[in-house]
Design an enzyme around this catalytic site. Structure first.
Site, PDB file in Angstrom:
ATOM      1  N   ASN A 215     -13.682  57.298 -16.854  1.00 27.75           N
ATOM      2  CA  ASN A 215     -14.029  58.536 -16.820  1.00 27.75           C
ATOM      3  C   ASN A 215     -15.041  59.205 -16.789  1.00 27.75           C
ATOM      4  OD1 ASN A 215     -14.673  59.118 -19.473  1.00 27.75           O
ATOM      5  ND2 ASN A 215     -13.332  58.715 -20.167  1.00 27.75           N
ATOM      6  N   LYS A 293      -9.287  38.786  -8.518  1.00 30.02           N
ATOM      7  CA  LYS A 293      -9.425  39.675  -7.878  1.00 30.02           C
ATOM      8  C   LYS A 293      -8.054  40.473  -7.258  1.00 30.02           C
ATOM      9  CE  LYS A 293     -12.173  42.251  -4.311  1.00 30.02           C
ATOM     10  NZ  LYS A 293     -13.677  42.224  -3.835  1.00 30.02           N
ATOM     11  N   PRO A 311      -3.511  52.458 -27.866  1.00 30.84           N
ATOM     12  CA  PRO A 311      -3.640  53.496 -28.915  1.00 30.84           C
ATOM     13  C   PRO A 311      -4.269  54.086 -29.474  1.00 30.84           C
ATOM     14  CG  PRO A 311      -5.223  51.250 -29.131  1.00 30.84           C
ATOM     15  CD  PRO A 311      -4.556  51.784 -27.969  1.00 30.84           C
ATOM     16  N   ASP A 312      -3.925  55.407 -29.986  1.00 34.36           N
ATOM     17  CA  ASP A 312      -4.806  56.192 -30.564  1.00 34.36           C
ATOM     18  C   ASP A 312      -4.967  56.426 -31.855  1.00 34.36           C
ATOM     19  OD1 ASP A 312      -5.506  59.239 -31.201  1.00 34.36           O
ATOM     20  OD2 ASP A 312      -4.223  60.365 -30.075  1.00 34.36           O
ATOM     21  N   ILE A 313      -7.088  55.873 -31.105  1.00 32.68           N
ATOM     22  CA  ILE A 313      -7.572  55.792 -32.194  1.00 32.68           C
ATOM     23  C   ILE A 313      -7.946  56.507 -34.310  1.00 32.68           C
ATOM     24  CG2 ILE A 313     -10.002  54.342 -32.975  1.00 32.68           C
ATOM     25  CD1 ILE A 313     -10.271  53.632 -30.174  1.00 32.68           C
ATOM     26  N   PHE A 330     -12.585  64.725 -31.400  1.00 32.56           N
ATOM     27  CA  PHE A 330     -13.570  66.137 -30.108  1.00 32.56           C
ATOM     28  C   PHE A 330     -12.397  66.332 -29.425  1.00 32.56           C
ATOM     29  CE2 PHE A 330     -18.101  66.722 -29.754  1.00 32.56           C
ATOM     30  CZ  PHE A 330     -18.397  65.934 -30.862  1.00 32.56           C
ATOM     31  N   LYS A 344      -4.180  70.209 -31.359  1.00 32.05           N
ATOM     32  CA  LYS A 344      -4.108  68.908 -31.582  1.00 32.05           C
ATOM     33  C   LYS A 344      -4.771  68.931 -33.048  1.00 32.05           C
ATOM     34  CE  LYS A 344      -5.949  67.114 -27.911  1.00 32.05           C
ATOM     35  NZ  LYS A 344      -7.174  66.834 -26.514  1.00 32.05           N
ATOM     36  N   LYS A 348      -2.976  65.264 -34.582  1.00 33.80           N
ATOM     37  CA  LYS A 348      -3.470  63.720 -34.891  1.00 33.80           C
ATOM     38  C   LYS A 348      -4.153  63.646 -36.336  1.00 33.80           C
ATOM     39  CE  LYS A 348      -5.781  63.484 -30.564  1.00 33.80           C
ATOM     40  NZ  LYS A 348      -6.240  61.856 -29.714  1.00 33.80           N
TER      41      LYS A 348
HETATM   42  O1  C5P Z   1      -5.661  63.452 -27.093  1.00 33.03           O
HETATM   43  P1  C5P Z   1      -6.999  63.641 -26.722  1.00 33.03           P
HETATM   44  O2  C5P Z   1      -7.757  62.604 -25.850  1.00 33.03           O
HETATM   45  O3  C5P Z   1      -7.570  64.871 -26.619  1.00 33.03           O
HETATM   46  O4  C5P Z   1      -7.948  63.589 -27.950  1.00 33.03           O
HETATM   47  C1  C5P Z   1      -9.390  63.849 -28.413  1.00 33.03           C
HETATM   48  C2  C5P Z   1      -9.964  62.980 -29.334  1.00 33.03           C
HETATM   49  O5  C5P Z   1      -8.908  61.655 -29.735  1.00 33.03           O
HETATM   50  C3  C5P Z   1     -11.104  62.503 -29.750  1.00 33.03           C
HETATM   51  O6  C5P Z   1     -11.825  62.441 -30.932  1.00 33.03           O
HETATM   52  C4  C5P Z   1     -11.001  61.489 -28.921  1.00 33.03           C
HETATM   53  O7  C5P Z   1     -12.011  60.542 -29.276  1.00 33.03           O
HETATM   54  C5  C5P Z   1      -9.490  60.930 -30.019  1.00 33.03           C
HETATM   55  N1  C5P Z   1      -8.838  59.994 -29.439  1.00 33.03           N
HETATM   56  C6  C5P Z   1      -8.821  58.443 -30.104  1.00 33.03           C
HETATM   57  N2  C5P Z   1      -7.997  57.441 -29.534  1.00 33.03           N
HETATM   58  C7  C5P Z   1      -7.140  57.659 -27.986  1.00 33.03           C
HETATM   59  C8  C5P Z   1      -7.283  58.805 -26.804  1.00 33.03           C
HETATM   60  C9  C5P Z   1      -8.090  59.898 -27.836  1.00 33.03           C
HETATM   61  O8  C5P Z   1      -9.342  58.415 -30.912  1.00 33.03           O
HETATM   62  N3  C5P Z   1      -6.747  57.045 -27.301  1.00 33.03           N
END
Ligand code: C5P
Length: 402
Positions: A215, A293, A311-313, A330, A344, A348
């Protein structure tokens, strides 16, 4: 530390000397400068030319190549640095250090220096375990030298056990710690004594060995926050995706590529007093990244690109039993910025969400206008340079922790 830290790297004569080349690269990538000294033995494993090219500084090999005592004598060389690092520290070099012998340039510098010394040993397992070496290590530690423990594993000589040089990344982390301890800024500042964990940049999710999903995140806002936290006296760990930015002074940087690597690096950096998760983590990665490739076969058929969720860190950290007392997320949005940020916040489990509208040129740009959203409260800041956004956020973090 206000200016770039300076390392004097003494490279001893062992097979692990080749890893000192990687260490030079890491030191420089992390914003420090490095001057190398090669022992006579070291020259049999790496050349002065290699270290000079990597460090972009002259390499010293003998006492007699220091042109004169006024211009670059051994005393000056040993004291210009902020930290002296011995890597690899061979059994012989440590024995001479422990005995106070000064019979070559390296040992003369080590005896003359008034700066902290860190040694990364590497040798055969029996040599490491020998009573004489253990005595020398104990003597060095008693006299204030930081002697790292060697890694355990298969050795170049075919034996197995402790004695391998720690990985260059681990040595760099020890160097950053040593520099952090001697940084005058750490003693003052509203975040002194605090550990701040920051994630920044994009992640790259491989499709095959040459292609990836990415991105437009530049990492600028996250790096500015890491810099502001370090300037406020914090110990800062910055977990960064692939970006083209120098490491801010006094910040320990851990480079990662994928979301899963970032999740592991965040976990390894805990505990922290505050986590500021600025990284634009890819929501999805490819379900299977190809080992080779992907090739066009001329049939016009397009390979399917199946995705799976990363994973959502941030959410994982918020639910973990090692959750930092303050967690800031963020939210990059292109519409309904505040409403999405409020949703969010709850989803979160973060304490604050810093929301910004990225429909313009915020990603990669120098300016940012953010809203700091917490339960029942929204504080909107005017558009300002990312460094000022960072300073404002760090100020609020310091107030919240105080
Ligand atoms: O869900 P979204 O991507 O909009 O959320 C943004 C926030 O979540 C940011 O703080 C980003 O660093 C964190 N994030 C994360 N792991 C992910 C997706 C987002 O820690 N897989």
């Amino acid at each position: 530390m206000t200016s770039a830290p300076r390392i004097l790297l003494i490279v001893g004569g062992g097979i692990a000397a080749y890893k000192s080349c990687e260490l030079v690269r890491l030191i420089r990538k992390n914003g420090a400068s490095v001057t190398c000294v090669l022992t006579e033995g070291g020259t049999h494993f790496v050349t002065p030319m290699t270290l000079a090219a990597l460090s972009e500084n002259p390499v010293h090999t003998t006492l007699w190549d220091l042109k004169n005592e006024v211009e670059m004598g051994h005393i000056q060389l040993s004291r210009q640095a902020d930290l002296v690092v011995v890597c690899p520290a061979t059994a012989d070099l440590m024995a001479r250090m422990a005995a106070g012998i000064a019979d070559d340039l390296a040992t003369t510098l080590l005896l003359a220096t008034d700066k902290p010394v860190l040694a990364a040993p590497a040798m055969n397992v029996r040599m490491w375990q020998h009573a004489a070496t253990q005595r020398n290590v104990a003597t060095l530690r008693e006299s204030g030298v930081t002697v790292l423990d060697p890694d355990e594993g298969a050795m170049a000589c075919g034996e197995f056990g402790p004695g391998r040089l720690p990985e260059p990344e681990a040595i760099w982390r020890a160097i950053a710690d040593a520099l952090g301890q001697s940084a005058p800024a750490a003693a003052t500042g509203p975040l002194s004594g605090r550990h701040v964990l920051v994630t920044a940049g994009p992640t790259h999710e491989p499709i095959d060995p040459v292609r990836y999903i990415a991105n437009r995140s530049s990492g600028k806002q996250g790096f500015a926050i890491a810099a502001a936290a370090a300037a406020a006296g914090a110990r800062v760990t910055l977990v960064s995706g692939p970006v083209h930015l120098p490491t801010p002074p006094g910040v320990t940087r851990v480079d990662v590529e994928t979301a899963r690597e970032m999740a592991a690096a965040v976990d390894a950096a805990l505990p922290a007093d505050v986590a500021v998760m600025v990284a634009a983590v890819a929501d999805w990665r490819t379900a299977d990244s190809a080992g080779q490739k992907l090739k066009k076969d001329g049939s016009g058929k397009v390979p399917p690109l199946a995705l799976t969720e990363n994973p959502d860190i941030l959410a994982t950290l918020c639910r973990s039993d090692r959750r930092p007392p303050l967690v800031v997320g963020f939210a990059a949005e292109t519409e309904k910025v505040i409403a999405h940020a409020q949703a969010k916040l709850a989803r979160k489990g973060a304490d604050w969400i810093v929301a910004n509208d990225v429909s313009g040129d915020v990603m990669g740009g120098t300016l940012n206008a953010v809203h700091i959203v917490s339960t029942g409260r929204v504080e909107s800041l005017p558009e300002m340079p990312k460094e000022q956004v960072a300073a404002a956020l760090v100020q609020r973090i310091a107030d919240a922790l105080a």
